[in-house]
Design an enzyme around this catalytic site. Sequence first.
Site, PDB file in Angstrom:
ATOM      1  N   GLU A 115      -6.237   5.374  -6.747  1.00  0.00           N
ATOM      2  CA  GLU A 115      -6.796   6.124  -5.959  1.00  0.00           C
ATOM      3  C   GLU A 115      -6.091   7.439  -5.863  1.00  0.00           C
ATOM      4  O   GLU A 115      -4.964   7.426  -5.688  1.00  0.00           O
ATOM      5  CB  GLU A 115      -6.411   5.372  -4.502  1.00  0.00           C
ATOM      6  CG  GLU A 115      -7.351   6.215  -3.312  1.00  0.00           C
ATOM      7  CD  GLU A 115      -6.687   6.197  -2.034  1.00  0.00           C
ATOM      8  OE1 GLU A 115      -7.310   6.494  -1.087  1.00  0.00           O
ATOM      9  OE2 GLU A 115      -5.359   6.145  -1.850  1.00  0.00           O
ATOM     10  N   ASP A 150      -3.320   2.089  -4.434  1.00  0.00           N
ATOM     11  CA  ASP A 150      -3.292   3.212  -3.083  1.00  0.00           C
ATOM     12  C   ASP A 150      -2.532   4.229  -3.346  1.00  0.00           C
ATOM     13  O   ASP A 150      -1.303   4.253  -3.860  1.00  0.00           O
ATOM     14  CB  ASP A 150      -2.818   2.129  -1.917  1.00  0.00           C
ATOM     15  CG  ASP A 150      -3.118   2.750  -0.718  1.00  0.00           C
ATOM     16  OD1 ASP A 150      -4.386   3.001  -0.416  1.00  0.00           O
ATOM     17  OD2 ASP A 150      -2.139   2.927   0.265  1.00  0.00           O
TER      18      ASP A 150
HETATM   19  C1  BGC Z   1      -6.013   3.908   1.904  1.00  0.00           C
HETATM   20  C2  BGC Z   1      -6.190   3.952   3.436  1.00  0.00           C
HETATM   21  C3  BGC Z   1      -4.629   3.773   4.168  1.00  0.00           C
HETATM   22  C4  BGC Z   1      -3.959   4.948   3.354  1.00  0.00           C
HETATM   23  C5  BGC Z   1      -2.267   4.516   3.497  1.00  0.00           C
HETATM   24  C6  BGC Z   1      -5.239   5.114   1.676  1.00  0.00           C
HETATM   25  O1  BGC Z   1      -5.633   5.737   0.771  1.00  0.00           O
HETATM   26  O2  BGC Z   1      -7.461   3.920   1.264  1.00  0.00           O
HETATM   27  O3  BGC Z   1      -6.992   3.182   3.934  1.00  0.00           O
HETATM   28  O4  BGC Z   1      -4.558   4.024   5.362  1.00  0.00           O
HETATM   29  O5  BGC Z   1      -4.064   4.895   1.831  1.00  0.00           O
HETATM   30  O6  BGC Z   1      -1.898   3.203   2.795  1.00  0.00           O
END
Ligand code: BGC
Length: 527
Positions: free
Chosen positions: A264, A199
Amino acid sequence: MGRWWSGSVGYEIYPRSFADANDDGYGDLEGLRLRLPYLEWLGVDAIWLAPFYSSPGFDHGYDVSHYCEVNPIHGDLDDFDRLVADAHDRGLRVVVDIVPNHSSSHHRWFQQARESRDSPYRDYYIWKDPARDGGPPNNWVSHFGGPAWTLDEASGQYWCHLFLPEQPDLNWTNPAVREEFDGILRFWCDRGADGFRIDVAHGLMKDPEFRDNPQRVPITDPENPAEVFGAYDHLHDLDQDATTDIYRRWNRVIEPYDAILIGETNPRTIDRVARYVEGDGLHTIFYLEPVWMSWKPVELLDKLEAMNRASDTGVSWVIDNHDASRSATLFGGGVDGQHRSLAMMTFMCALGGFPFLWEGQELGLHDAQLETTNLEDPISTRNEHGIGRDVTRTVMPWDTTHANGFSATAEPWLVAPDRPLEETVAGQKGDPDSWLNKHRELLSVRKSLPDLWQGKPQWFAAPRGNARALRRGDTIAVANLGQAAMEFELPPGSWEVRYDSRGTATGDRLAGPATVAAEATYLLSLR
Ligand code: BGC
């Protein structure tokens, strides 16, 4: 021999919304395990589970209060073990989410850090003295609205949070934090996890001087978090050069397990993407721009081509996930939106890397219609004009029994109208022309044509604009995202249409100038 993810297609699951075995209104790991036969039938190779860890739920699990525990609403560690064993028996890999940029404010590390400036955990987080006027130390803003800093009255210092105040950012310059996460990675790998979706992977390191971000454009609506966040150049809070060192370290930790690291990331420019996946860092990164873009075919194709040229194997392609409107809605809604979504996904299946579907995408679902009083996403509930993510997070529609078969009698955590039969798995499974079967066929065709991911990518000079073509070995993918049929000059030989996202040309033998239907992608192979 490639790694296991070469040629694989993944499927993202939001455990809260997928299947509720114990009938409490929250999806759980056991419910998900019971649905594995469906995923096996669909033909995906791996599942990625959004966080199911202990959490107070301010951001529905992306605020983790214990990294090695299962949130009781989702089950326990035995359920996890059973899920992994069952998935592996079926040949499905299990990728779990890891949230290293921030913990929950309920995590014992943060609670102890707050207790005293001398706590050994103080330096696990990012604390700064107020600016001269007593305000936040710099101009960074939270993704979810307001400043990225909250004052801790007791110590007189601010803590940093790129998301909610309840999601304090961890201090990745602290070696103890790095060691904690090495242990967390090993813990899940030892339990059989096949990898991690990381994340906010681009957020971990911050500018050592905590300089202000330059503002690019004026802000017209200060209540709209997306607009405010987008008004700045995120030079100093995100995508710092030193972040990739962390992933080289992680790579060494997970290597003995043959696990994957999927970041991500949202780098500032496409040419910064390769830094994450070159060498021994992350294996792939999610390329997220197509998830947020409305239907702008020329721009979408330009970005896809540029991204594929930047890295052919290092991208996890997605048009849908748990953070944005569903692609069928974003791409214009109705049947057109559904066709465009499938045409994009089909093209992504020829771009190398490790593409992912998002639960319900295979049904051609549009966004759910929600009453504002039922919204749950903090983006909506904490801002006047926040456009939230709940529209895509409603429960998976299995059938037309109670709550679309998600739970036996309980009201789902996110209340929404039931979907009609034609939008459910039960309604689509037996219909060869359904969106579900079209997606299933796409996965099966991709699997049968290894050139689609192994062949060396050669982009054709024409067509351009809202159409693009790519040859890999003995396969060709042609996307015609324009509104009229188009002629495409095939290279010498006889080519068979193995998959057509419109479904009208599949099986046709073509040679020379070939007609490609409007808003469609064809996958062809040389006979
Ligand atoms: C996740 C979200 C989340 C955020 C904070 C993002 O990129 O995909 O769903 O709210 O990170 O953790």
